[in-house]
Design a protein around this motif. Structure first.
Motif, PDB file in Angstrom:
ATOM      1  N   ILE A  11       8.469   3.206   6.570  1.00  0.00           N
ATOM      2  CA  ILE A  11       7.393   2.768   7.047  1.00  0.00           C
ATOM      3  C   ILE A  11       7.370   2.511   8.604  1.00  0.00           C
ATOM      4  O   ILE A  11       6.681   3.171   9.419  1.00  0.00           O
ATOM      5  CB  ILE A  11       6.880   1.260   6.497  1.00  0.00           C
ATOM      6  CG1 ILE A  11       6.538   1.665   5.090  1.00  0.00           C
ATOM      7  CG2 ILE A  11       5.557   0.842   7.491  1.00  0.00           C
ATOM      8  CD1 ILE A  11       6.189   0.290   4.219  1.00  0.00           C
ATOM      9  N   PHE A  12       8.518   2.048   9.230  1.00  0.00           N
ATOM     10  CA  PHE A  12       8.788   2.049  10.803  1.00  0.00           C
ATOM     11  C   PHE A  12       8.905   3.372  11.192  1.00  0.00           C
ATOM     12  O   PHE A  12       8.344   3.561  12.342  1.00  0.00           O
ATOM     13  CB  PHE A  12      10.010   1.403  10.875  1.00  0.00           C
ATOM     14  CG  PHE A  12       9.957  -0.318  10.684  1.00  0.00           C
ATOM     15  CD1 PHE A  12       8.872  -0.787  11.075  1.00  0.00           C
ATOM     16  CD2 PHE A  12      11.165  -0.834   9.948  1.00  0.00           C
ATOM     17  CE1 PHE A  12       8.610  -2.345  10.555  1.00  0.00           C
ATOM     18  CE2 PHE A  12      10.960  -2.180   9.436  1.00  0.00           C
ATOM     19  CZ  PHE A  12       9.657  -3.081   9.806  1.00  0.00           C
TER      20      PHE A  12
ATOM     21  N   HIS B  61       3.983  -3.912  -7.563  1.00  0.00           N
ATOM     22  CA  HIS B  61       4.536  -5.319  -7.197  1.00  0.00           C
ATOM     23  C   HIS B  61       5.166  -5.399  -5.872  1.00  0.00           C
ATOM     24  O   HIS B  61       6.484  -5.917  -5.861  1.00  0.00           O
ATOM     25  CB  HIS B  61       5.133  -5.898  -8.144  1.00  0.00           C
ATOM     26  CG  HIS B  61       5.775  -7.371  -8.380  1.00  0.00           C
ATOM     27  ND1 HIS B  61       6.679  -7.964  -8.428  1.00  0.00           N
ATOM     28  CD2 HIS B  61       4.580  -8.430  -8.479  1.00  0.00           C
ATOM     29  CE1 HIS B  61       6.410  -9.311  -8.611  1.00  0.00           C
ATOM     30  NE2 HIS B  61       5.154  -9.629  -8.611  1.00  0.00           N
ATOM     31  N   GLY B  62       4.446  -5.120  -4.837  1.00  0.00           N
ATOM     32  CA  GLY B  62       5.112  -5.241  -3.581  1.00  0.00           C
ATOM     33  C   GLY B  62       6.226  -3.863  -3.256  1.00  0.00           C
ATOM     34  O   GLY B  62       6.044  -2.906  -4.255  1.00  0.00           O
TER      35      GLY B  62
ATOM     36  N   VAL C 195      -5.809   3.228   3.234  1.00  0.00           N
ATOM     37  CA  VAL C 195      -6.598   4.347   3.889  1.00  0.00           C
ATOM     38  C   VAL C 195      -5.639   5.073   4.754  1.00  0.00           C
ATOM     39  O   VAL C 195      -5.579   6.330   4.861  1.00  0.00           O
ATOM     40  CB  VAL C 195      -7.804   3.940   4.477  1.00  0.00           C
ATOM     41  CG1 VAL C 195      -8.480   4.744   5.455  1.00  0.00           C
ATOM     42  CG2 VAL C 195      -8.894   3.346   3.403  1.00  0.00           C
ATOM     43  N   ALA C 196      -5.019   4.218   5.578  1.00  0.00           N
ATOM     44  CA  ALA C 196      -3.986   4.772   6.562  1.00  0.00           C
ATOM     45  C   ALA C 196      -2.742   5.725   6.140  1.00  0.00           C
ATOM     46  O   ALA C 196      -2.706   6.837   6.729  1.00  0.00           O
ATOM     47  CB  ALA C 196      -3.351   3.656   7.448  1.00  0.00           C
ATOM     48  N   PHE C 197      -2.526   5.401   5.019  1.00  0.00           N
ATOM     49  CA  PHE C 197      -1.218   6.120   4.292  1.00  0.00           C
ATOM     50  C   PHE C 197      -2.078   7.454   3.934  1.00  0.00           C
ATOM     51  O   PHE C 197      -1.445   8.600   3.837  1.00  0.00           O
ATOM     52  CB  PHE C 197      -0.617   5.385   3.262  1.00  0.00           C
ATOM     53  CG  PHE C 197       0.446   4.361   3.938  1.00  0.00           C
ATOM     54  CD1 PHE C 197       1.494   4.731   4.672  1.00  0.00           C
ATOM     55  CD2 PHE C 197       0.169   2.959   3.444  1.00  0.00           C
ATOM     56  CE1 PHE C 197       2.246   3.935   5.101  1.00  0.00           C
ATOM     57  CE2 PHE C 197       1.194   2.316   3.933  1.00  0.00           C
ATOM     58  CZ  PHE C 197       2.356   2.484   4.842  1.00  0.00           C
TER      59      PHE C 197
ATOM     60  N   ALA D 136       0.919  -1.293   0.010  1.00  0.00           N
ATOM     61  CA  ALA D 136       0.067  -0.085  -0.027  1.00  0.00           C
ATOM     62  C   ALA D 136       0.751   1.224  -0.063  1.00  0.00           C
ATOM     63  O   ALA D 136       0.465   2.148  -0.598  1.00  0.00           O
ATOM     64  CB  ALA D 136      -1.015  -0.136   1.168  1.00  0.00           C
ATOM     65  N   TYR D 137       2.044   1.155   0.769  1.00  0.00           N
ATOM     66  CA  TYR D 137       2.970   2.236   0.617  1.00  0.00           C
ATOM     67  C   TYR D 137       3.293   2.595  -0.551  1.00  0.00           C
ATOM     68  O   TYR D 137       3.692   3.718  -1.091  1.00  0.00           O
ATOM     69  CB  TYR D 137       4.069   2.183   1.699  1.00  0.00           C
ATOM     70  CG  TYR D 137       5.185   3.352   1.768  1.00  0.00           C
ATOM     71  CD1 TYR D 137       5.230   4.248   2.524  1.00  0.00           C
ATOM     72  CD2 TYR D 137       6.095   2.932   0.988  1.00  0.00           C
ATOM     73  CE1 TYR D 137       5.997   5.102   2.621  1.00  0.00           C
ATOM     74  CE2 TYR D 137       7.220   4.166   0.965  1.00  0.00           C
ATOM     75  CZ  TYR D 137       7.010   5.178   1.831  1.00  0.00           C
ATOM     76  OH  TYR D 137       7.992   6.326   1.888  1.00  0.00           O
TER      77      TYR D 137
END
Ligand code: NAD
Ligand code: ZN
Ligand code: ZN
Length: 343
Positions: A298-299, A288-289, A182-184, A153-154
């Motif tokens: 992300i962390f 693709h990931g 949605v969260a991003f 999603a990121y």
């Protein structure tokens, strides 16, 4: 070790004793601490992934503790808690050297091209490139989700979609990928519209930061409704993988908008509203990931309190539940994300 094995596509899955993995050069073996049930695992079991050879062990969204280190691995030690992307890049081909490991030419995919993490142990290929040590503040279950749906999603919203603060994001399908999208959107300061056929999924989307929701069962023209509500989306993401959601996503866009295709298609081709792509100069982008080289970003968002993947989790399972829970995904009965936390 115990692993959830299927001998044939759409056949029974059984938790049985199999040989422990042995680390090959460049690999680490991990004890699986948590593993998510992604719809791609369901597609795999269903037989639509040409990379899978039976008998097979799925599971590609995992966090684990390193228990054995193969020859030539430099960066990792026994005891490290690591997450890896479901597409493990070789680190040496042209896309990898450009930092685009998710489209590596020699990629390996635990849970698809090789046995995965619905097991007590699994292995990470090209470990120096792909195994990312998880910060101590991140829980096992949140870390696992970064390996596929949160990371993907990121990639879709932030990197491919280039969503900016103040823009409108439309998310079609609010399961694991969609809720993370949605969260991003929320974290980036966008206005977020969530579309699903499940009121429970839409309620989760609101909890994760959606501003508006649309029930696709009761909305004849989803794209038209998005235009009526907000004048169309700047970025729209198909987080299911269906001709209907892909079309709805494209038709939700305002001129110059970006459609991001994350959901996998069970068939290799689909009819899409290409004339709208031309008329409004839309962009159509695949995902693709996400390369492991970006997991740190992300962390960081989690560390800043701007992303809480735990809020997507509605069901915690044991390995023994996989034989029932994976085929059950066909009915879309469970909103949110299911994670195996007891191996
Ligand atoms: N491209 C990639 O890198 C990548 C990575 C991860 C997952 N995927 C794919 O993304 C898709 C989503 O995976 P997931 O695990 O989030 O799935 P999921 O089952 O958790 O979520 C799917 C959601 O779509 C909703 N839905 C069903 N029909 C709908 C419709 N007509 N309109 C709107 N919503 C509808 C469901 O209610 C559910 O909430 C799958 O196809 C999966 O294989 C792709
Ligand atoms: Zn996945
Ligand atoms: Zn490569």
């Amino acid at each position: 070790m115990r692993a959830a094995v299927y001998e044939q596509f759409r056949g029974p899955i059984a938790v049985v004793e199999v040989a422990d993995p042995v680390p090959q050069p460049g690999e680490v073996v991990v004890e699986v601490l948590a593993v998510g049930l992604c719809r791609s695992d369901y597609h795999g079991w269903h037989g639509t992934d040409p990379d899978i050879v039976c008998p097979h062990v799925g599971g590609h969204e995992f966090v684990g503790r390193v228990v054995a280190v193969g020859a030539g691995v430099r960066r990792l030690r026994e005891g490290d808690r690591v997450v890896a992307p479901f597409v493990c890049g070789c680190g040496a081909c042209e896309p990898c050297l450009l930092g685009q490991h998710q489209v590596c030419r020699r990629q390996q995919q635990p849970g698809f091209t090789r046995w995965g993490a619905f097991a007590q142990y699994t292995s990470v290929p090209f470990a120096d490139t792909n195994a990312v040590v998880v910060p101590p503040t991140v829980t096992d279950e949140a870390a696992a989700l970064v390996g596929c749906r949160v990371g993907t999603a990121y990639r879709g919203v932030v990197e491919r979609g280039r969503l900016a603060a103040g823009e409108v994001l439309c998310v079609h399908g609010c399961g694991g990928v969609g809720l993370a999208a949605v969260a991003f959107g929320r974290a980036l300061g966008a206005q977020v519209i969530a579309v699903d056929i499940s009121p429970d999924a839409l309620a989760l989307a609101v909890a994760l930061g959606a501003d508006l929701t649309l029930d696709a069962r009761t909305t004849d023209d989803v794209g038209g409704a998005v235009h009526d509500l907000v004048g169309g989306a700047h970025v729209s993401v198909d987080c299911l993988g269906h001709a209907a959601t892909a079309s709805n996503s494209i038709l939700s866009l305002r001129a110059l908008g970006r459609h991001v295709q994350i959901g996998l298609f069970p068939t290799p081709a689909a009819e899409l509203p290409i004339s709208r792509v031309i008329r409004d100069e839309l962009e159509v982008l695949g995902v693709h990931g996400l390369s492991a080289s970006r997991f740190g970003q992300i962390f960081e968002l989690m560390d800043q309190g701007r992303l809480h993947p735990e809020a997507m989790i509605t069901q915690r399972l044991a390995l023994a539940d996989v034989p029932r829970a994976l085929p059950a995904m066909g009915s879309f009965g469970q909103p949110g994300v299911s994670v195996v936390t007891t191996m």
